[in-house]
Design a protein around this motif. Structure first.
Motif, PDB file in Angstrom:
ATOM      1  N   GLN A  52       0.872  -1.280  -0.035  1.00  0.00           N
ATOM      2  CA  GLN A  52      -0.024  -0.099   0.045  1.00  0.00           C
ATOM      3  C   GLN A  52       0.956   1.126  -0.034  1.00  0.00           C
ATOM      4  N   VAL A  53       1.863   1.266   0.885  1.00  0.00           N
ATOM      5  CA  VAL A  53       2.660   2.391   1.094  1.00  0.00           C
ATOM      6  C   VAL A  53       3.615   2.695  -0.255  1.00  0.00           C
ATOM      7  N   ALA A  54       4.106   1.568  -0.801  1.00  0.00           N
ATOM      8  CA  ALA A  54       4.865   1.686  -2.270  1.00  0.00           C
ATOM      9  C   ALA A  54       3.905   2.089  -3.277  1.00  0.00           C
ATOM     10  N   ALA A  55       2.690   1.613  -3.180  1.00  0.00           N
ATOM     11  CA  ALA A  55       2.026   2.160  -4.310  1.00  0.00           C
ATOM     12  C   ALA A  55       1.522   3.565  -4.336  1.00  0.00           C
ATOM     13  N   GLU A  56       1.381   4.128  -3.066  1.00  0.00           N
ATOM     14  CA  GLU A  56       0.935   5.308  -3.051  1.00  0.00           C
ATOM     15  C   GLU A  56       2.055   6.233  -3.448  1.00  0.00           C
ATOM     16  N   ARG A  57       3.523   5.805  -3.152  1.00  0.00           N
ATOM     17  CA  ARG A  57       4.714   6.516  -3.366  1.00  0.00           C
ATOM     18  C   ARG A  57       5.002   6.694  -4.737  1.00  0.00           C
ATOM     19  N   VAL A  58       4.880   5.379  -5.736  1.00  0.00           N
ATOM     20  CA  VAL A  58       5.207   5.317  -6.862  1.00  0.00           C
ATOM     21  C   VAL A  58       4.222   6.078  -7.685  1.00  0.00           C
ATOM     22  N   GLY A  59       3.020   6.510  -7.243  1.00  0.00           N
ATOM     23  CA  GLY A  59       2.258   7.163  -8.025  1.00  0.00           C
ATOM     24  C   GLY A  59       1.597   6.312  -9.237  1.00  0.00           C
ATOM     25  N   PRO A  60       0.579   6.985  -9.985  1.00  0.00           N
ATOM     26  CA  PRO A  60      -0.106   6.225 -11.170  1.00  0.00           C
ATOM     27  C   PRO A  60       0.846   5.684 -12.319  1.00  0.00           C
ATOM     28  N   GLU A  61       2.042   6.237 -12.317  1.00  0.00           N
ATOM     29  CA  GLU A  61       2.969   6.066 -13.459  1.00  0.00           C
ATOM     30  C   GLU A  61       3.865   4.628 -12.845  1.00  0.00           C
ATOM     31  N   GLY A  62       3.729   4.365 -11.569  1.00  0.00           N
ATOM     32  CA  GLY A  62       4.536   3.240 -10.976  1.00  0.00           C
ATOM     33  C   GLY A  62       4.054   2.008 -11.006  1.00  0.00           C
ATOM     34  N   THR A  63       4.722   0.884 -10.667  1.00  0.00           N
ATOM     35  CA  THR A  63       4.510  -0.586 -10.421  1.00  0.00           C
ATOM     36  C   THR A  63       4.859  -1.005  -9.152  1.00  0.00           C
ATOM     37  N   VAL A  64       4.129  -1.776  -8.688  1.00  0.00           N
ATOM     38  CA  VAL A  64       4.624  -2.476  -7.615  1.00  0.00           C
ATOM     39  C   VAL A  64       4.585  -4.197  -7.703  1.00  0.00           C
ATOM     40  N   ILE A  65       5.367  -4.948  -7.421  1.00  0.00           N
ATOM     41  CA  ILE A  65       5.207  -6.285  -7.458  1.00  0.00           C
ATOM     42  C   ILE A  65       5.317  -6.856  -6.202  1.00  0.00           C
ATOM     43  N   GLY A  66       4.362  -7.591  -5.655  1.00  0.00           N
ATOM     44  CA  GLY A  66       4.635  -7.995  -4.231  1.00  0.00           C
ATOM     45  C   GLY A  66       4.445  -9.775  -4.463  1.00  0.00           C
ATOM     46  N   VAL A  67       5.405 -10.177  -3.273  1.00  0.00           N
ATOM     47  CA  VAL A  67       5.517 -11.715  -3.650  1.00  0.00           C
ATOM     48  C   VAL A  67       5.486 -12.336  -1.978  1.00  0.00           C
ATOM     49  N   ASP A  68       4.743 -13.467  -2.021  1.00  0.00           N
ATOM     50  CA  ASP A  68       4.635 -13.927  -0.617  1.00  0.00           C
ATOM     51  C   ASP A  68       4.150 -15.360  -0.714  1.00  0.00           C
ATOM     52  N   ASP A  89       7.281 -19.079  -2.757  1.00  0.00           N
ATOM     53  CA  ASP A  89       8.442 -19.221  -1.887  1.00  0.00           C
ATOM     54  C   ASP A  89       9.520 -18.417  -2.629  1.00  0.00           C
ATOM     55  N   VAL A  90       9.986 -17.410  -2.032  1.00  0.00           N
ATOM     56  CA  VAL A  90      11.199 -16.494  -2.854  1.00  0.00           C
ATOM     57  C   VAL A  90      12.514 -17.386  -2.709  1.00  0.00           C
ATOM     58  N   THR A  91      12.678 -18.460  -1.754  1.00  0.00           N
ATOM     59  CA  THR A  91      13.688 -19.272  -1.722  1.00  0.00           C
ATOM     60  C   THR A  91      13.744 -20.410  -2.850  1.00  0.00           C
ATOM     61  N   GLU A  92      12.592 -20.398  -3.643  1.00  0.00           N
ATOM     62  CA  GLU A  92      12.510 -21.413  -4.796  1.00  0.00           C
ATOM     63  C   GLU A  92      12.677 -21.008  -6.047  1.00  0.00           C
ATOM     64  N   THR A  93      13.391 -21.654  -6.768  1.00  0.00           N
ATOM     65  CA  THR A  93      13.972 -20.950  -8.270  1.00  0.00           C
ATOM     66  C   THR A  93      12.724 -20.920  -9.003  1.00  0.00           C
ATOM     67  N   LYS A  94      11.496 -21.602  -8.963  1.00  0.00           N
ATOM     68  CA  LYS A  94      10.271 -21.426  -9.798  1.00  0.00           C
ATOM     69  C   LYS A  94       9.778 -19.975  -9.424  1.00  0.00           C
ATOM     70  N   THR A  95       9.855 -19.586  -8.184  1.00  0.00           N
ATOM     71  CA  THR A  95       9.371 -18.403  -7.755  1.00  0.00           C
ATOM     72  C   THR A  95      10.249 -17.054  -8.361  1.00  0.00           C
ATOM     73  N   LEU A  96      11.540 -17.493  -8.166  1.00  0.00           N
ATOM     74  CA  LEU A  96      12.435 -16.188  -8.725  1.00  0.00           C
ATOM     75  C   LEU A  96      12.189 -16.263 -10.064  1.00  0.00           C
ATOM     76  N   ASP A  97      11.816 -17.278 -11.024  1.00  0.00           N
ATOM     77  CA  ASP A  97      11.760 -16.993 -12.484  1.00  0.00           C
ATOM     78  C   ASP A  97      10.456 -16.181 -12.515  1.00  0.00           C
ATOM     79  N   ARG A  98       9.478 -16.575 -11.863  1.00  0.00           N
ATOM     80  CA  ARG A  98       8.176 -15.661 -12.028  1.00  0.00           C
ATOM     81  C   ARG A  98       8.497 -14.010 -11.635  1.00  0.00           C
ATOM     82  N   ILE A  99       9.418 -14.013 -10.666  1.00  0.00           N
ATOM     83  CA  ILE A  99       9.604 -12.428 -10.398  1.00  0.00           C
ATOM     84  C   ILE A  99      10.538 -11.900 -11.343  1.00  0.00           C
ATOM     85  N   ARG A 100      11.190 -12.733 -12.192  1.00  0.00           N
ATOM     86  CA  ARG A 100      12.013 -12.034 -13.322  1.00  0.00           C
ATOM     87  C   ARG A 100      11.212 -11.644 -14.396  1.00  0.00           C
TER      88      ARG A 100
END
Length: 270
Positions: A52-68, A89-100
């Motif tokens: 929420q805080v990140a989305a407020e601060r990047v404004g309409p032009e920004g993007t926020v990606i959340g992982v959990d 799980d960010v410790t798993e390779t398949k999650t890191l690939d999705r983040i990329r």
């Protein structure tokens, strides 16, 4: 009223999902981690207060990606279209690939030659607490290091990193490792942190993605003169300022200091 009650009630009143939202506000106010229009990656994002805080601060032009690994519910219309959530799980390779992929990178590589997919990487990840502090501290450090590995791959030159860690052994070593990768590193405890907490936040400011590092030696050609009279050489397009060197000279230099977009070097006498 305790500090815990204050921030808990404040979050409820202001519509934040967690009191930890104020930690990110305070970290950003302290160091200016997030700019409007940024792409921000938040690791360990549930329940979504930092999103929420990140989305407020990047404004309409920004993007926020959340992982959990927990599900993150959608947000109100004002910020929901700025936020993309990934469950894993960010410790798993398949999650890191999705983040990329979500960050615009592919095949395990970032957009630029080094870095370039995101502007900010945040991590408020913490282990499931066992009550055995040495074990919990070691696990928190592992999570912070995992977050830093993601950050070092995906951050744009000059980008920022913030990670939570429990104070204890090897934190100084982790900080030293970050200092090799960022213009400077700061350790801080936001006011919103509970008094009894051992949490510490390490902030890496100014991601260095130069093809040179302090201590490196190179043979370079001086191609120009800077405004202060120093010679200018380039290594793979990266500018180095070299005192007492003139255009047309080929000299051997040792790199003294590296900034996000340029560095300083001294001539090395044969």
């Amino acid at each position: 009223m305790t500090g815990k009650d204050h921030y808990y009630n404040k979050a409820k009143q202001e519509g934040y999902r967690a009191r930890s939202a104020y930690k990110l506000q305070q970290l950003d106010d302290l160091e200016g981690l997030i700019d409007r229009g940024d792409t921000v990656l938040d690791l360990g994002a549930a329940p979504g207060g930092w999103l929420q805080v990140a989305a407020e601060r990047v404004g309409p032009e920004g993007t926020v990606i959340g992982v959990d690994f927990q599900r993150i519910d959608g947000f109100d219309d004002e910020i929901d279209d700025r936020i993309e959530t990934l469950r894993g799980d960010v410790t798993e390779t398949k999650t890191l690939d999705r983040i990329r992929r979500a960050a615009g990178a592919s095949d395990g590589e970032s957009n630029g030659e080094r870095g370039g997919a995101v502007d900010v990487v945040l991590s408020d990840m913490a282990p499931n607490v066992t009550g055995e502090y040495s074990l919990d501290q070691a696990r928190s450090l592992h999570l912070a290091r995992t977050a830093s590995e993601v950050a070092l791959e995906l951050l744009e030159t000059g980008g920022t990193f913030a990670a939570k860690v429990f104070e204890g052994p090897d934190v100084d070593d982790f900080r030293a490792d970050l200092e090799d990768e960022f213009q400077y590193v700061r350790a801080t405890v936001p006011n919103a942190t509970r008094d009894e907490s051992s949490e510490l936040y390490l902030l890496g400011i100014g991601r260095l993605t130069a093809p040179v590092a302090a201590g490196d030696e190179h043979e370079v050609e001086i191609v120009d003169t800077g405004s202060e009279g120093d010679g200018i050489a380039t290594v793979e397009g990266f500018r180095l300022f070299v005192p007492d060197a003139e255009p047309g000279e080929t000299v051997r230099v040792r790199v003294d200091d590296v900034k996000p977009h340029f560095g300083f070097a001294e001539r090395v006498d044969d």
